[in-house]
Design a protein around this motif. Sequence first.
Motif, PDB file in Angstrom:
ATOM      1  N   GLU A 192      37.906  15.336  35.517  1.00  0.00           N
ATOM      2  CA  GLU A 192      36.471  15.087  35.510  1.00  0.00           C
ATOM      3  C   GLU A 192      35.735  16.150  34.692  1.00  0.00           C
ATOM      4  O   GLU A 192      34.789  15.855  33.955  1.00  0.00           O
ATOM      5  N   LYS A 193      36.199  17.395  34.788  1.00  0.00           N
ATOM      6  CA  LYS A 193      35.524  18.486  34.092  1.00  0.00           C
ATOM      7  C   LYS A 193      35.650  18.344  32.580  1.00  0.00           C
ATOM      8  O   LYS A 193      34.679  18.564  31.847  1.00  0.00           O
ATOM      9  N   ILE A 194      36.844  17.986  32.104  1.00  0.00           N
ATOM     10  CA  ILE A 194      37.039  17.950  30.653  1.00  0.00           C
ATOM     11  C   ILE A 194      36.490  16.671  30.033  1.00  0.00           C
ATOM     12  O   ILE A 194      36.259  16.628  28.821  1.00  0.00           O
ATOM     13  N   SER A 195      36.286  15.619  30.841  1.00  0.00           N
ATOM     14  CA  SER A 195      35.898  14.336  30.251  1.00  0.00           C
ATOM     15  C   SER A 195      34.553  14.426  29.539  1.00  0.00           C
ATOM     16  O   SER A 195      34.418  13.988  28.392  1.00  0.00           O
ATOM     17  N   LEU A 196      33.557  15.020  30.182  1.00  0.00           N
ATOM     18  CA  LEU A 196      32.234  15.099  29.570  1.00  0.00           C
ATOM     19  C   LEU A 196      32.226  16.049  28.384  1.00  0.00           C
ATOM     20  O   LEU A 196      31.676  15.741  27.325  1.00  0.00           O
ATOM     21  N   SER A 197      32.863  17.230  28.541  1.00  0.00           N
ATOM     22  CA  SER A 197      32.871  18.202  27.444  1.00  0.00           C
ATOM     23  C   SER A 197      33.618  17.654  26.240  1.00  0.00           C
ATOM     24  O   SER A 197      33.213  17.864  25.090  1.00  0.00           O
ATOM     25  N   ALA A 198      34.715  16.920  26.483  1.00  0.00           N
ATOM     26  CA  ALA A 198      35.476  16.344  25.371  1.00  0.00           C
ATOM     27  C   ALA A 198      34.664  15.290  24.638  1.00  0.00           C
ATOM     28  O   ALA A 198      34.693  15.212  23.401  1.00  0.00           O
ATOM     29  N   CYS A 199      33.919  14.479  25.374  1.00  0.00           N
ATOM     30  CA  CYS A 199      33.077  13.456  24.734  1.00  0.00           C
ATOM     31  C   CYS A 199      31.995  14.091  23.875  1.00  0.00           C
ATOM     32  O   CYS A 199      31.724  13.640  22.753  1.00  0.00           O
ATOM     33  N   LEU A 200      31.370  15.156  24.376  1.00  0.00           N
ATOM     34  CA  LEU A 200      30.353  15.853  23.592  1.00  0.00           C
ATOM     35  C   LEU A 200      30.943  16.464  22.332  1.00  0.00           C
ATOM     36  O   LEU A 200      30.330  16.436  21.256  1.00  0.00           O
ATOM     37  N   ASP A 201      32.165  16.992  22.447  1.00  0.00           N
ATOM     38  CA  ASP A 201      32.799  17.597  21.273  1.00  0.00           C
ATOM     39  C   ASP A 201      33.214  16.545  20.257  1.00  0.00           C
ATOM     40  O   ASP A 201      33.218  16.811  19.050  1.00  0.00           O
ATOM     41  N   ILE A 202      33.576  15.357  20.722  1.00  0.00           N
ATOM     42  CA  ILE A 202      33.886  14.270  19.787  1.00  0.00           C
ATOM     43  C   ILE A 202      32.629  13.847  19.037  1.00  0.00           C
ATOM     44  O   ILE A 202      32.650  13.609  17.819  1.00  0.00           O
ATOM     45  N   LEU A 203      31.495  13.776  19.741  1.00  0.00           N
ATOM     46  CA  LEU A 203      30.230  13.477  19.069  1.00  0.00           C
ATOM     47  C   LEU A 203      29.833  14.617  18.123  1.00  0.00           C
ATOM     48  O   LEU A 203      29.271  14.383  17.048  1.00  0.00           O
ATOM     49  N   ASP A 204      30.130  15.845  18.528  1.00  0.00           N
ATOM     50  CA  ASP A 204      29.888  16.993  17.663  1.00  0.00           C
ATOM     51  C   ASP A 204      30.704  16.878  16.382  1.00  0.00           C
ATOM     52  O   ASP A 204      30.227  17.177  15.276  1.00  0.00           O
ATOM     53  N   CYS A 205      31.941  16.441  16.531  1.00  0.00           N
ATOM     54  CA  CYS A 205      32.808  16.222  15.368  1.00  0.00           C
ATOM     55  C   CYS A 205      32.207  15.170  14.446  1.00  0.00           C
ATOM     56  O   CYS A 205      32.243  15.302  13.212  1.00  0.00           O
ATOM     57  N   LEU A 206      31.636  14.125  15.030  1.00  0.00           N
ATOM     58  CA  LEU A 206      31.012  13.063  14.227  1.00  0.00           C
ATOM     59  C   LEU A 206      29.835  13.601  13.432  1.00  0.00           C
ATOM     60  O   LEU A 206      29.671  13.290  12.237  1.00  0.00           O
ATOM     61  N   MET A 207      28.998  14.426  14.064  1.00  0.00           N
ATOM     62  CA  MET A 207      27.866  15.011  13.361  1.00  0.00           C
ATOM     63  C   MET A 207      28.328  15.951  12.255  1.00  0.00           C
ATOM     64  O   MET A 207      27.680  16.077  11.215  1.00  0.00           O
ATOM     65  N   LEU A 208      29.475  16.597  12.465  1.00  0.00           N
ATOM     66  CA  LEU A 208      30.017  17.469  11.422  1.00  0.00           C
ATOM     67  C   LEU A 208      30.532  16.645  10.250  1.00  0.00           C
ATOM     68  O   LEU A 208      30.288  16.983   9.080  1.00  0.00           O
ATOM     69  N   LEU A 209      31.231  15.557  10.549  1.00  0.00           N
ATOM     70  CA  LEU A 209      31.716  14.686   9.473  1.00  0.00           C
ATOM     71  C   LEU A 209      30.567  14.045   8.707  1.00  0.00           C
ATOM     72  O   LEU A 209      30.724  13.676   7.535  1.00  0.00           O
ATOM     73  N   ASN A 210      29.428  13.905   9.349  1.00  0.00           N
ATOM     74  CA  ASN A 210      28.260  13.327   8.686  1.00  0.00           C
ATOM     75  C   ASN A 210      27.857  14.142   7.450  1.00  0.00           C
ATOM     76  O   ASN A 210      27.276  13.611   6.497  1.00  0.00           O
ATOM     77  N   LEU A 211      28.192  15.441   7.453  1.00  0.00           N
ATOM     78  CA  LEU A 211      27.879  16.302   6.309  1.00  0.00           C
ATOM     79  C   LEU A 211      28.691  15.941   5.076  1.00  0.00           C
ATOM     80  O   LEU A 211      28.349  16.355   3.967  1.00  0.00           O
ATOM     81  N   LEU A 212      29.777  15.182   5.255  1.00  0.00           N
ATOM     82  CA  LEU A 212      30.646  14.850   4.126  1.00  0.00           C
ATOM     83  C   LEU A 212      30.192  13.598   3.383  1.00  0.00           C
ATOM     84  O   LEU A 212      30.721  13.303   2.306  1.00  0.00           O
ATOM     85  N   PHE A 213      29.266  12.838   3.943  1.00  0.00           N
ATOM     86  CA  PHE A 213      28.787  11.626   3.268  1.00  0.00           C
ATOM     87  C   PHE A 213      27.805  12.032   2.167  1.00  0.00           C
ATOM     88  O   PHE A 213      26.649  12.371   2.433  1.00  0.00           O
ATOM     89  N   VAL A 214      28.279  11.988   0.948  1.00  0.00           N
ATOM     90  CA  VAL A 214      27.494  12.475  -0.192  1.00  0.00           C
ATOM     91  C   VAL A 214      26.225  11.661  -0.377  1.00  0.00           C
ATOM     92  O   VAL A 214      25.142  12.204  -0.626  1.00  0.00           O
ATOM     93  N   ASN A 215      26.320  10.343  -0.274  1.00  0.00           N
ATOM     94  CA  ASN A 215      25.151   9.478  -0.488  1.00  0.00           C
ATOM     95  C   ASN A 215      24.085   9.671   0.585  1.00  0.00           C
ATOM     96  O   ASN A 215      22.915   9.398   0.360  1.00  0.00           O
ATOM     97  N   ASN A 216      24.506  10.119   1.766  1.00  0.00           N
ATOM     98  CA  ASN A 216      23.543  10.344   2.847  1.00  0.00           C
ATOM     99  C   ASN A 216      22.806  11.667   2.682  1.00  0.00           C
ATOM    100  O   ASN A 216      21.602  11.759   2.902  1.00  0.00           O
ATOM    101  N   ASN A 217      23.564  12.719   2.335  1.00  0.00           N
ATOM    102  CA  ASN A 217      23.007  14.071   2.345  1.00  0.00           C
ATOM    103  C   ASN A 217      22.631  14.591   0.964  1.00  0.00           C
ATOM    104  O   ASN A 217      21.828  15.521   0.859  1.00  0.00           O
TER     105      ASN A 217
END
Length: 336
Positions: free
Chosen positions: A160-185
């Motif tokens: 239960e403890k790791i489930s929420l933190s892991a989900c937030l970190d996966i979303l964090d990873c998504l926001m980090l990958l968002n920096l790689l979209f050249v046409n977006n940024n």
Amino acid sequence: MAINFERFFDVVAKILCLVVVLVQSAVLDSYFFVLDHSGVSPYVWVVLDVLILICWALSMLLPRCSRALQPRGQGLRYWALVVIREFKYAYLSWIFYAVVLCFKLNHMFFYFAERLPQGMTLTSSTSLKLLISLAGIAFLLLVYSHHREIKEENYRQVMEKISLSACLDILDCLMLLNLLFVNNNGIILPYPLDKTVRAFAFICILLPVFPLLVLRVLQHPTASLKWYKLSLILQTSLYFLLVNIPLFSIRLHLWIKHFADISTFFTKNVIMLFKGAVDIAREAYDWYKFSQGTQKEGKEDSDEGRGHMLEDATLGVGGGTSGDGDMGNDDVDTNL
């Protein structure tokens, strides 16, 4: 007939979990058929996804067959049953899924994903980001699907403890990958920084494997509470060192050097740095107190055991003396 709602929601969670993985895999595979011109056959990814779905389905069905799969005998059959029984634990399901997902995303961003257009089409950068975010939902459903079957309390609490933190970190990873979209940024990152962003984004996806693997070991009946508490420190330290510090540093660098929009997840990294430091200190203190208490109890038991041994030895000596005296009296009576 009364409806068992807990069992009903458990079945629904397992079905939804498989549906989410199936939808994500199918749509991501379509990107390879349409956009990938690297020469790698897209059917490779299809085969891997089918294997992952089989693995996840087995992990959800096997707990119902635990008695039938109890390892017996010797040789190959015994070890085959041992391996099959491991599929009921979440760590195997997630490690297969996470490794394949990371290879997929790395291939996409290396060949075509960085220049995907914005828009509402299936092959847009927006659609790809939504598909990646399904990994967080898949993790939550996977954890819930395994939560009810495992009876050990330590296993369930840390899941239960790791489930929420892991989900937030996966979303964090998504926001980090968002920096790689050249046409977006409108920013083309230097190649070393591009690789660094991808590497730590994939670490966010892979990292939940470690606490799940540790929990698999600790759920064994012979596992001590001391090692369970130590695993909490190790888990918090890993997220602190491999997620929040690197992502905070990358975002700070992009903000200062490239004037990039670092998003509100920069604030999340700052909060998690403070929270991680406090959690590590608190959990380390709890582990130290527990270790000291265990050593003190062991010493008291040892001293008590030595006291009983001395008492028994003393009684033995006294009994021997008394016996000798009786024997002397018997001799006297006999002589008389």
